[in-house]
Design a protein around this motif. Sequence first.
Motif, mmCIF file in Angstrom:
data_model
loop_
_atom_site.group_PDB
_atom_site.id
_atom_site.type_symbol
_atom_site.label_atom_id
_atom_site.label_comp_id
_atom_site.label_asym_id
_atom_site.label_seq_id
_atom_site.Cartn_x
_atom_site.Cartn_y
_atom_site.Cartn_z
ATOM 1 N N ASN A 78 0.713 -1.245 0.166
ATOM 2 C CA ASN A 78 0.082 0.082 -0.031
ATOM 3 C C ASN A 78 0.854 1.298 0.006
ATOM 4 O OD1 ASN A 78 -2.673 0.338 -0.435
ATOM 5 N ND2 ASN A 78 -3.250 0.608 1.733
ATOM 6 N N SER A 79 2.046 1.327 -0.471
ATOM 7 C CA SER A 79 2.878 2.397 -0.649
ATOM 8 C C SER A 79 3.135 2.817 -2.191
ATOM 9 C CB SER A 79 4.212 2.077 0.033
ATOM 10 O OG SER A 79 5.262 3.178 -0.411
ATOM 11 N N SER A 80 2.764 3.917 -2.594
ATOM 12 C CA SER A 80 3.131 4.092 -4.033
ATOM 13 C C SER A 80 4.605 4.198 -4.388
ATOM 14 C CB SER A 80 2.301 5.708 -4.360
ATOM 15 O OG SER A 80 0.990 5.493 -4.611
ATOM 16 N N LEU A 81 5.116 4.908 -3.315
ATOM 17 C CA LEU A 81 6.688 4.823 -3.336
ATOM 18 C C LEU A 81 7.454 3.616 -3.397
ATOM 19 C CD1 LEU A 81 7.857 7.424 -0.955
ATOM 20 C CD2 LEU A 81 8.063 7.751 -3.554
ATOM 21 N N THR A 82 6.886 2.374 -2.910
ATOM 22 C CA THR A 82 7.475 1.274 -3.148
ATOM 23 C C THR A 82 6.971 0.674 -4.122
ATOM 24 O OG1 THR A 82 7.014 1.012 -0.562
ATOM 25 C CG2 THR A 82 7.420 -1.176 -1.938
ATOM 26 N N GLN A 83 5.864 1.067 -4.609
ATOM 27 C CA GLN A 83 5.465 0.380 -6.028
ATOM 28 C C GLN A 83 5.995 0.745 -7.254
ATOM 29 O OE1 GLN A 83 1.166 0.478 -6.462
ATOM 30 N NE2 GLN A 83 1.293 -1.498 -7.740
ATOM 31 N N ARG A 84 6.447 2.361 -7.247
ATOM 32 C CA ARG A 84 7.387 2.820 -8.050
ATOM 33 C C ARG A 84 8.714 2.331 -8.352
ATOM 34 N NH1 ARG A 84 8.879 9.192 -7.409
ATOM 35 N NH2 ARG A 84 10.621 8.380 -6.282
ATOM 36 N N SER A 85 9.290 1.769 -6.984
ATOM 37 C CA SER A 85 10.506 1.197 -7.089
ATOM 38 C C SER A 85 10.536 0.181 -7.624
ATOM 39 C CB SER A 85 11.188 1.184 -5.718
ATOM 40 O OG SER A 85 11.222 2.404 -5.064
ATOM 41 N N GLN A 86 9.469 -0.884 -7.436
ATOM 42 C CA GLN A 86 9.233 -2.236 -7.804
ATOM 43 C C GLN A 86 9.318 -2.137 -9.516
ATOM 44 O OE1 GLN A 86 5.546 -3.828 -6.076
ATOM 45 N NE2 GLN A 86 6.842 -4.282 -4.208
ATOM 46 N N VAL A 87 8.560 -1.166 -10.047
ATOM 47 C CA VAL A 87 8.511 -1.147 -11.566
ATOM 48 C C VAL A 87 9.883 -0.861 -11.905
ATOM 49 C CG1 VAL A 87 7.579 0.189 -13.388
ATOM 50 C CG2 VAL A 87 6.102 -0.314 -11.557
ATOM 51 N N GLU A 88 10.715 0.271 -11.392
ATOM 52 C CA GLU A 88 11.931 0.571 -11.692
ATOM 53 C C GLU A 88 12.863 -0.891 -11.590
ATOM 54 O OE1 GLU A 88 11.426 5.112 -10.729
ATOM 55 O OE2 GLU A 88 12.477 3.863 -8.979
ATOM 56 N N GLU A 89 12.654 -1.773 -10.504
ATOM 57 C CA GLU A 89 13.417 -2.842 -10.596
ATOM 58 C C GLU A 89 13.251 -3.725 -11.537
ATOM 59 O OE1 GLU A 89 12.484 -4.146 -6.481
ATOM 60 O OE2 GLU A 89 13.328 -2.385 -5.487
ATOM 61 N N PHE A 90 12.050 -3.928 -11.787
ATOM 62 C CA PHE A 90 11.650 -4.872 -12.852
ATOM 63 C C PHE A 90 12.213 -4.525 -14.300
ATOM 64 C CE2 PHE A 90 7.277 -5.962 -10.725
ATOM 65 C CZ PHE A 90 7.893 -7.224 -10.446
ATOM 66 N N VAL A 91 12.198 -3.334 -14.399
ATOM 67 C CA VAL A 91 12.904 -2.545 -15.591
ATOM 68 C C VAL A 91 14.626 -3.074 -15.712
ATOM 69 C CG1 VAL A 91 13.705 -0.679 -17.041
ATOM 70 C CG2 VAL A 91 11.150 -0.782 -15.991
ATOM 71 N N ASP A 92 15.092 -2.703 -14.532
ATOM 72 C CA ASP A 92 16.542 -2.936 -14.295
ATOM 73 C C ASP A 92 16.865 -4.398 -14.242
ATOM 74 O OD1 ASP A 92 16.728 -0.376 -13.742
ATOM 75 O OD2 ASP A 92 17.050 -0.384 -11.758
ATOM 76 N N GLN A 93 15.951 -5.180 -13.929
ATOM 77 C CA GLN A 93 16.123 -6.786 -13.906
ATOM 78 C C GLN A 93 16.165 -7.283 -15.272
ATOM 79 O OE1 GLN A 93 13.389 -7.663 -10.703
ATOM 80 N NE2 GLN A 93 13.505 -9.997 -11.196
ATOM 81 N N GLY A 94 15.266 -6.577 -16.292
ATOM 82 C CA GLY A 94 15.243 -7.080 -17.626
ATOM 83 C C GLY A 94 14.037 -8.034 -17.698
ATOM 84 N N VAL A 95 12.859 -7.805 -17.021
ATOM 85 C CA VAL A 95 11.702 -8.726 -17.204
ATOM 86 C C VAL A 95 11.330 -8.417 -18.609
ATOM 87 C CG1 VAL A 95 11.081 -8.629 -14.752
ATOM 88 C CG2 VAL A 95 10.200 -6.926 -16.486
ATOM 89 N N ASP A 96 10.467 -9.248 -19.084
ATOM 90 C CA ASP A 96 9.803 -9.079 -20.650
ATOM 91 C C ASP A 96 8.501 -8.353 -20.550
ATOM 92 O OD1 ASP A 96 11.866 -10.895 -21.754
ATOM 93 O OD2 ASP A 96 11.147 -12.337 -20.531
ATOM 94 N N LEU A 97 7.738 -8.284 -19.390
ATOM 95 C CA LEU A 97 6.479 -7.546 -19.451
ATOM 96 C C LEU A 97 6.096 -7.448 -18.077
ATOM 97 C CD1 LEU A 97 3.459 -8.591 -21.569
ATOM 98 C CD2 LEU A 97 3.113 -8.581 -18.986
ATOM 99 N N ILE A 98 5.355 -6.271 -17.959
ATOM 100 C CA ILE A 98 5.228 -5.791 -16.313
ATOM 101 C C ILE A 98 3.644 -5.854 -16.185
ATOM 102 C CG2 ILE A 98 4.836 -3.912 -14.907
ATOM 103 C CD1 ILE A 98 7.780 -3.281 -15.971
ATOM 104 N N ILE A 99 3.230 -6.301 -15.204
ATOM 105 C CA ILE A 99 1.715 -6.343 -14.938
ATOM 106 C C ILE A 99 1.749 -5.301 -13.697
ATOM 107 C CG2 ILE A 99 -0.597 -7.261 -14.199
ATOM 108 C CD1 ILE A 99 0.469 -9.855 -15.716
ATOM 109 N N ILE A 100 0.969 -4.139 -13.611
ATOM 110 C CA ILE A 100 0.979 -3.654 -12.399
ATOM 111 C C ILE A 100 -0.645 -3.194 -12.100
ATOM 112 C CG2 ILE A 100 1.045 -1.371 -13.855
ATOM 113 C CD1 ILE A 100 2.337 -0.205 -11.180
ATOM 114 N N SER A 101 -1.119 -3.537 -10.893
ATOM 115 C CA SER A 101 -2.278 -2.830 -10.118
ATOM 116 C C SER A 101 -1.856 -1.803 -9.372
ATOM 117 C CB SER A 101 -3.322 -4.022 -9.600
ATOM 118 O OG SER A 101 -4.327 -3.335 -9.288
ATOM 119 N N PRO A 102 -1.889 -0.376 -9.898
ATOM 120 C CA PRO A 102 -1.525 0.528 -8.985
ATOM 121 C C PRO A 102 -2.080 1.064 -7.901
ATOM 122 C CG PRO A 102 -2.235 1.450 -11.179
ATOM 123 C CD PRO A 102 -2.615 -0.197 -11.090
ATOM 124 N N LYS A 103 -1.692 1.488 -6.920
ATOM 125 C CA LYS A 103 -2.078 2.143 -5.739
ATOM 126 C C LYS A 103 -2.945 3.514 -6.296
ATOM 127 C CE LYS A 103 -2.176 3.827 -1.236
ATOM 128 N NZ LYS A 103 -1.471 4.405 -0.156
#
Length: 321
Positions: A78-103
């Motif tokens: 339930n933290s938008s800041l944490t969720q922002r970091s998670q998206v950035e981490e997924f990008v850095d990690q090189g995932v192929d696709l992201i699904i997000i249910s944003p706060k």
Amino acid sequence: MSRRVAGGLVWVAVCGLTAAGCGSGSRARHAGTAADPYVIGMSQCNLGEPWRVQMDADVRAAAAEHPNLKVIFKDAQNSSLTQRSQVEEFVDQGVDLIIISPKEAAPLTKPVAAAYQQGIPVIVLDREVQGDQFTTFIGADNVKIGREAGTWIRETLGGQGTIVELKGLMTSTPGQDRHSGFLEGLELDTHPGLKIVFSGEMEWLEPNARREMESALATNAKIDLVYAHNDPGAHGAWLAARAAGRDKEMKFVGIDALPQEGQQYVKQGILDATFLYPTGGQEAIDVALKALAGGTVPKKIVLGTRLFTKENIDTGGQAIR
Ligand code: FRU
């Protein structure tokens, strides 16, 4: 024209050719085979609510049908800041696709856009972000659900009565839409006998709803109905009313209608009505597979809803068109 600008133009043109936009799967880092599966990063805004646990379970179950998919789940608590970091981490990690249910819409718009602009398909579920820098949005029409709830309430109360509204998080689009749709459905201009006597923001959470309802009860001698933007909110209101010995005085209406939650409450006579809010988990995986294969996917998928009352609960509710 510098080469950099020319490159930018080519990029725009290429993006324009694929319906999935820049995030069409062209950058997939994995072969998409069982031996080297596509990696999907799933950022869930919180797992403290049953509906979100269900969404993750639906994504997991749909993905399990496809050995060429691997999903990494993250809980943003339930933290938008944490969720922002998670998206950035997924990008850095090189995932192929992201699904997000944003706060919330505003704080998650930029990180989602940044991932999408780097060529990673991004599927946004349930709550929206701003603009169009994502691959696909999947969710039910919350204005419509709010309007249906308002109409049901106006008709059930016979155009006369006192109403408490317990709102979800108003920085999230379902909160805004379930409120505006509700007002449309009530038609207060032509039904002056209907009055919203108390309005509180419970941010989707049952304990907050209970507290808000205690204030509503303390300041209103008579309440005919509580409309909460989700079932945990409606249940929290019912707990407060019951503790005050006033639960029989009023009706309770919620949204979500999970079989193990809202539908049970209707069966138990706690809620008078609840509207289905599908998680979109299965649809997210369907779209992910298409996008990863480089196919065309729609920008928006609108999911349907159903009304559950004691009259129709045993026959699976009633579809809303
Ligand atoms: C869960 C939840 C649901 C609600 C949805 C709206 O976090 O509050 O109860 O329907 O989010 O986004």
